[in-house]
Scaffold this active site. Sequence first.
Site, short mmCIF file in Angstrom:
data_model
loop_
_atom_site.label_atom_id
_atom_site.label_comp_id
_atom_site.label_asym_id
_atom_site.label_seq_id
_atom_site.Cartn_x
_atom_site.Cartn_y
_atom_site.Cartn_z
N ARG A 6 -25.28 -2.31 8.62
CA ARG A 6 -24.95 -3.70 8.35
C ARG A 6 -25.24 -4.61 9.55
O ARG A 6 -25.32 -5.82 9.40
CB ARG A 6 -23.46 -3.83 7.99
CG ARG A 6 -23.04 -3.00 6.80
CD ARG A 6 -21.60 -3.26 6.46
NE ARG A 6 -21.49 -3.69 5.07
CZ ARG A 6 -20.46 -4.36 4.57
NH1 ARG A 6 -19.46 -4.71 5.34
NH2 ARG A 6 -20.44 -4.70 3.31
N LYS A 39 0.85 -1.18 0.00
CA LYS A 39 0.00 0.00 0.00
C LYS A 39 0.89 1.24 0.00
O LYS A 39 1.81 1.35 0.80
CB LYS A 39 -0.91 -0.01 1.23
CG LYS A 39 -2.00 1.05 1.20
CD LYS A 39 -2.96 0.89 2.37
CE LYS A 39 -4.09 1.90 2.32
NZ LYS A 39 -5.04 1.77 3.45
N GLU A 65 -19.00 -5.64 11.38
CA GLU A 65 -19.93 -4.90 12.22
C GLU A 65 -20.90 -5.81 12.97
O GLU A 65 -21.22 -5.57 14.14
CB GLU A 65 -20.72 -3.90 11.36
CG GLU A 65 -19.89 -2.75 10.81
CD GLU A 65 -19.16 -3.11 9.52
OE1 GLU A 65 -18.45 -2.25 8.99
OE2 GLU A 65 -19.30 -4.26 9.05
#
Length: 641
Positions: A404, A287, A376
């Site tokens: 969610r 990244k 979640e």
Amino acid sequence: MQINPGPLLQAIDSPEDLKKLNRSQLHEICDELRQYIVDVVSVHGGHFAASLGVVELSVALHYVYNTPYDQLVWDVGHQAYGHKILTGRRDNFVTNRKYKGLSGFPKRSESIYDTFGVGHSSTSISAALGMAMAAKYKGEDRKSVAVIGDGSMTAGMAFEAMNHAGVADSDVLIILNDNCMSIDPNVGALKEYLTDISTSPTYNKVRDEIWNILGKLPVGKNFTRDMAGKLEASVKSVVTKSSNLFEALKIRYFGPIDGHNITKLVDTLTDLKKIPGPKLLHIVTVKGKGYSLAEKDQTKWHAPGLFDKVTGEIYKKKIDAPQPPKYQDVFGHTMIELAEANDQVMGVTPAMPSGSSLKFMMEKMPHRAFDVGICEQHAVTLSAGLATQGMRVFCNIYSSFMQRAYDQVVHDVAIQKLPVVFCLDRAGLVGEDGPTHHGCYDIPYMRCIPNLVVSAPMNEQELRNLMYTAQLANNNHPFVIRYPRGEGMMPEWRTPFEEITIGKGRKLKDGKEIAILSFGHPGNFAQAAIRELRTQGIDPAHYDLRFVKPIDEDLLHEAFGKYKKIVTVEDGTVVGGFGSAILEFMSKHNYQAEVRILGIPDRLVEHGTPKELHRECAYDAQGIADAVRELMKEKVSVLAG
């Protein structure tokens, strides 16, 4: 400032132009694409490190596949800048995440190359599988590719999709972009598993030999594709310590390979196009690749804001006086204060320790604050489990992402009356991330659930007091505290804790003829509007309700008893929200009043700065003042006469 792309990139207006390049030019186009992303984001802002890590993959996918006929689905979307630039949006890329400009995420209405809108994680495999199943049903030779990061792979939805993909017999390719990062470093057993795979010298040595052998085996009447697959699985199982997770789900696994080797990527993707059925390519990337500072501190450079691309200096606003903190930082520091005073206090967040500022507690009390990954649902039920044992759990989830876990809020928390504290960060209009991240709906979807307390602070002091109240032993209800992204109102915010009576608001100001009822941070917009209106001879009352459930009926009886014109203000949808609760009260008690509801309208609000969006939705100070003037137009006209 004019930002010019490199000579090769300047000539690419679509993937068809990219395909005109010869293979020897692919390294150069990757360099130009990476530099263009650095140039634009450093000046105009946006997400940064994620897209740098998939430059080679973005080029290889559009070089090998026939997009947009072949369906390419990016997970989350932080990594899709290179994809956008290569698909006809290069010259408009400077408008990325700006008001009326390009979305920061793939968006179906923006481009035919954006096959699926994304903003949150772990949806790509399900979507790509659906596309592959539709192609099979219609008899189309259309390829479907999902690009998912290793952080997104932690979510249950990704595993649900892979479980189905393994038996759906559809031609879908899952590309696992493994960089050990989402926004913060990844956590959990899956990270360790992928590390084992990617660092196994035996596995890496044998991998290419397996592919070569299977490519040369005679597949005919006596040696079927199924037999070849079984041989492949058997050989792989010999060189790995345990069964391959993906192979166990009947998804053929290939990799890991270097995600920054463009030649290897093109060759591998070309080969995989010829292999039918569900398959997964594991690529290893960095990244922030190509920008050394981003490679070294990937969390900091996920979305750094404006910066000097040469020195790496991140520009900060010049300030002459003490500034109010961000609400999330007030939450993070207050958590430590509460935990030091109450050994039952714990914190849970699904992969947002930096964004929510739970990182402060995680650093100081790692045994009492937990990042559970992009999960979640698990975060909510884990919190419920802790609460059954007497823990006072603050479960911090962004408002948009809480959607969610709605089933878990209802079944695992509310029905069992467990005192979990839900801190909904990023409530309201969050700004440049746009409709996938706006926290528009939590007021309606939370206030309709029995046993919940639903609150919102008007400032930092109120946030601290609501948090303090929520963890007290005499509170036996699930407790919701919603607050916006970004800066609050009080430079001197570290005030002593005070218990707030649940369901009790406060009258901030008496007035004449008209009252403003506010919920949460927009109460500050109301105060600014009142200051303006008083110069015009209009003197509204102001009530800060604090709670939308239970709502302060005594305060509302007072307001409706004294004022026949009412303006309600909230940072949430006007459908079923705070204003609706006020109308329900008015109807229930047979009051007669003119009521104007201000908030987020019943439509999707696009991206822009919070100030731009508040103005568009007309619940900023100007919008509130305009609404009051409209209701008081007879008085205004008399004063003007």
